[in-house]
Design an enzyme around this catalytic site. Sequence first.
Site, PDB file in Angstrom:
ATOM      1  N   LYS A   1      -3.062  -0.848  20.056  1.00 54.83           N
ATOM      2  CA  LYS A   1      -2.869  -2.078  20.825  1.00 54.83           C
ATOM      3  C   LYS A   1      -3.534  -3.263  20.124  1.00 54.83           C
ATOM      4  O   LYS A   1      -2.939  -4.328  19.961  1.00 54.83           O
ATOM      5  CB  LYS A   1      -3.453  -1.878  22.227  1.00 54.83           C
TER       6      LYS A   1
ATOM      7  N   ARG B   1      -9.049  -3.408  28.212  1.00 58.35           N
ATOM      8  CA  ARG B   1      -8.102  -2.286  28.145  1.00 58.35           C
ATOM      9  C   ARG B   1      -8.392  -1.403  26.936  1.00 58.35           C
ATOM     10  O   ARG B   1      -8.792  -1.889  25.875  1.00 58.35           O
ATOM     11  CB  ARG B   1      -6.675  -2.812  28.030  1.00 58.35           C
TER      12      ARG B   1
ATOM     13  N   GLY C   1      -1.438   5.798  29.734  1.00 60.01           N
ATOM     14  CA  GLY C   1      -1.984   6.126  31.050  1.00 60.01           C
ATOM     15  C   GLY C   1      -3.175   7.068  31.048  1.00 60.01           C
ATOM     16  O   GLY C   1      -3.652   7.467  32.092  1.00 60.01           O
TER      17      GLY C   1
ATOM     18  N   MET D   1      -6.222   6.538  29.632  1.00 62.24           N
ATOM     19  CA  MET D   1      -7.536   5.907  29.721  1.00 62.24           C
ATOM     20  C   MET D   1      -7.466   4.715  30.669  1.00 62.24           C
ATOM     21  O   MET D   1      -6.471   4.483  31.323  1.00 62.24           O
ATOM     22  CB  MET D   1      -8.013   5.533  28.334  1.00 62.24           C
TER      23      MET D   1
ATOM     24  N   ARG E   1       4.409  -2.015  20.938  1.00 64.98           N
ATOM     25  CA  ARG E   1       4.121  -0.777  20.199  1.00 64.98           C
ATOM     26  C   ARG E   1       5.440  -0.064  19.943  1.00 64.98           C
ATOM     27  O   ARG E   1       6.432  -0.333  20.624  1.00 64.98           O
ATOM     28  CB  ARG E   1       3.180   0.128  20.993  1.00 64.98           C
TER      29      ARG E   1
ATOM     30  N   HIS F   1       2.268  39.516  23.911  1.00 60.72           N
ATOM     31  CA  HIS F   1       3.628  40.056  23.932  1.00 60.72           C
ATOM     32  C   HIS F   1       4.591  39.072  24.602  1.00 60.72           C
ATOM     33  O   HIS F   1       5.635  38.724  24.057  1.00 60.72           O
ATOM     34  CB  HIS F   1       3.614  41.396  24.683  1.00 60.72           C
TER      35      HIS F   1
ATOM     36  N   SER G   1       3.196  38.017   2.676  1.00 64.68           N
ATOM     37  CA  SER G   1       3.547  37.196   3.834  1.00 64.68           C
ATOM     38  C   SER G   1       2.289  37.122   4.697  1.00 64.68           C
ATOM     39  O   SER G   1       1.753  38.161   5.106  1.00 64.68           O
ATOM     40  CB  SER G   1       4.695  37.848   4.598  1.00 64.68           C
TER      41      SER G   1
ATOM     42  N   CYS H   1       4.364  34.294   8.191  1.00 61.75           N
ATOM     43  CA  CYS H   1       5.249  34.716   9.283  1.00 61.75           C
ATOM     44  C   CYS H   1       4.517  34.825  10.606  1.00 61.75           C
ATOM     45  O   CYS H   1       5.090  35.264  11.596  1.00 61.75           O
ATOM     46  CB  CYS H   1       5.953  36.021   8.935  1.00 61.75           C
TER      47      CYS H   1
ATOM     48  N   TYR I   1       7.657  29.681   1.494  1.00 66.73           N
ATOM     49  CA  TYR I   1       8.436  29.593   2.726  1.00 66.73           C
ATOM     50  C   TYR I   1       7.555  29.740   3.957  1.00 66.73           C
ATOM     51  O   TYR I   1       6.420  30.206   3.878  1.00 66.73           O
ATOM     52  CB  TYR I   1       9.526  30.675   2.748  1.00 66.73           C
TER      53      TYR I   1
HETATM   54  C1  PEP Z   1       0.819  38.434  12.296  1.00 69.73           C
HETATM   55  O1  PEP Z   1      -0.137  39.180  12.503  1.00 69.73           O
HETATM   56  O2  PEP Z   1       0.699  37.226  12.027  1.00 69.73           O
HETATM   57  C2  PEP Z   1       2.182  38.946  12.412  1.00 69.73           C
HETATM   58  C3  PEP Z   1       3.214  38.200  12.108  1.00 69.73           C
HETATM   59  O3  PEP Z   1       2.309  40.204  12.891  1.00 69.73           O
HETATM   60  P1  PEP Z   1       2.244  40.598  14.442  1.00 69.73           P
HETATM   61  O4  PEP Z   1       2.217  39.341  15.237  1.00 69.73           O
HETATM   62  O5  PEP Z   1       3.445  41.411  14.699  1.00 69.73           O
HETATM   63  O6  PEP Z   1       0.976  41.375  14.507  1.00 69.73           O
END
Ligand code: PEP
Length: 874
Positions: free
Chosen positions: A23, A93, A102, A104, A337, A455, A764, A831, A851
Amino acid sequence: MSTKYVYKFSEGNGTMRELLGGKGANLAEMTNLGMPVPQGFTVTTEACTKYYEDGKQINEDIQNEIFENLAAFEKLVGKRFGDPENPLLVSVRSGARASMPGMMDTILNLGLNDEVVEGFAKFTNNPRFAYDSYRRFIQMFSDVVMELPKPEFEKIIDAKKEERGVTQDVELDADDMKDLVVRFKAFYKEKKGTDFPSDPKVQLMEAVKAVFRSWDNPRANVYRRMNEIPYDWGTAVNVQMMVFGNSGDNSGTGVAFTRNPATGEKALFGEYLINAQGEDVVAGVRTPFPISHLQEDMPEVYNQFAEIANRLEQHYRDMQDMEFTIENGQLFMLQTRNGKRTAAAALKIAVDLVDEGMITEDEAVLRVEPKQLDSLLHPQFNADEMKKAECIGKGLAASPGAACGKVVFTAEDAKEWAEKGEKIVLVRRETSPEDIEGMNVAEGILTVRGGMTSHAAVVARGMGTCCVSGCGEIVIDEEAKEFSLGGKTLHEGDFLSIDGSTGNIYYGAIPTSPAAISGDFGRFMGWADKVRKLKVLTNADTPRDAKQGRSFGAQGIGLCRTEHMFFEESRIKAMREMIVAENTEDRKKALAKIEPYQQGDFEALYEAMEGDPVTIRFLDPPLHEFLPTKEEDIKEIADELGITVAKLKEVIASLHEFNPMMGHRGCRLAVSYPEIAEMQTTAVIKAAINVTKKGNFSVKPQIMIPLVGEVKELKFVKDVVVATADKLIAEAGIDLKYEVGTMIEIPRAALTADEIATEAEFFSFGTNDLTQMTFGFSRDDAGKFLDYYYDNKIYESDPFAHLDQKGVGKLVEMAAKLGRQTRPDIHLGICGEHGGDPTSVEFCHRVGLDYVSCSPFRVPIARLAAAQAALKDK
Ligand code: PEP
Ligand code: MG
């Protein structure tokens, strides 16, 4: 030179947002552009940080600097603080670096006291207006600075209206307002034991402190955590001369956007109220007019405003959100803004600005928040209905989107109700693989326990289903089919609404609108894909997930959790048989049942990916997720195995682990029972042979060994894989290549990555386990205590959602380096769930991974985040 903590608007500029907040920087910029901005000064974010460092005090030097600037400011505007003849009134302000709408506090009309208000009444020739301003100030100051709740004051107003026999505030006259001031001050004294502060300088300093304090209020802390805004940024404070939109029918106030923030349509969009102050517009007591109406009400002002709006948009080269006030026919700009906007509007505006020649494609890519794309891919609550919604609690925002349906408590009921055509929300203490079919038909999933990688969270994200997990405040009775939260008790069949993007849980039904990908999406994502360096793969456990990921642009599968292929009821039995088998013979029997399922699924995965990499992770079942618990399941498996129920129960008891996450899982299973690796290799290779034989594309399976911590255990399993695979390939007489790699998810693997790379052809990073093992707290249980860590500012965010770059990230970076030292052409990816989190993706880009892999619905987010990382790096 000593630090400068206060800047006049004329001293700053638009590039100084870190110091002056958004601001403050924009007020300075508009001042420089010669626009009509009520003047003032900004106390910097550094002063806020200093306030906290000094134990929540504004030190004398900063106080002096504020007063020096106040004096200069008085000179500039020709008005004085506390001068009844010609009073200066200001607004105070907040204004952080990133806008936190909104979150603060704001105080208006500061500078009024019993003498000044008299002068102000004469000066404006409007005693009602003057006393109304004064009572508003007392109310706001008491609420924001002194924490006397606003509703208490509303009660006093209501009593007054009753006495006077009126229903509307506007029906109260000057004397009534005067009386309200007396009553407000008496109430203040009764509660605080002191008089309401009358010295404007004291009022000012208290207000500045209150704004600094509001940086740390609970709602600001939650907002920051959700938006990854660091706590140590602090907020600036803007002290600005008041102009009055409520000083008559030739005055007014409003808010407008240069384009429609909901749709992106290019047209001035907004609303205003005549004879009103900013809070009236927000409070929604009176219905404002659309901005276009101003053209009739005050054509000159409208034209001037439209011209300024246009200039601001050209200047900032982005859609602007502006606040303005008209005082006696004169226009003042109070704020501009870059406007917040829906994802659909963000895409349209970015694409339109490119077409209008205002920005480049690269700039457009930077204009859309990756996380925002979620709302295009999932249903959302209807915005108007949300205003009426009753929030009864909050859990973790585990999988985005909005869900509304009738509550059910078991997967079986979920299936049954869904078959009858009911929309349902599945509420469970926690979920397990046997709930999968119920989860599949649910609009949303709510769990009492479990973190961001539990899970429920992982599976829901994979399905693209809304999920709120780990709401520990729920008291659930699954048997009685009811739960209580936030003072409400819900029974089976009652309506519940949950928001997986915020974690909020609402009582009753809130209608949702479906996901909607607009025509601009493809074009925009094409620009992102052109610049990114990281490949984006998907985590897919089933052919359905794979197709979904592919449709969102995944360039392969980075993780297929093979144990998840057995969630379906018809398959889970075979998996359980394998787990509880006591000898090799029984285990082989169970494995023989599993193999054809696996081979069929792998073929479908290869087909879906059309020659792009498919990474298949060997079994890693933390046993507790799969052990049978229900009497009928135990009986069925006992019958299958030809043993008694008692015997099977004994076996199950012997498999009990104190800490299953660190138990007999991952490659430890294949080390104990090599026949498991043998079966899986057979399925992977036979499937690849079949698909290759069709001749449409070649397949190169990536076999991934989980939870490795020592190169010798990897070598042990790899030897089984290679022996099995090479034999099958030789028998088939075809040229089939495959790779064997590992997950890096145990700190020891990261520390010895140079050795691991002698055997692994790819790494990975399994950052779910790597986070769990590095922090030493369980991914399923951390939700129970992490809130205390946020409250005490120990952690700013959930390390299972946003990669801890300092600790876990250091291991990733080091392992990547060590791996490449040994094997320069090693492929490196991630992953864990972090693969779909924008800041974590940026980290992966920075440390040079090849990746990221994430659940299908997060693929577009990762593509955009990867592009933004590459552009920021240019
Ligand atoms: C991990 O541990 O990051 C993973 C991808 O395997 P999982 O979540 O199946 O343990
Ligand atoms: Mg893991």
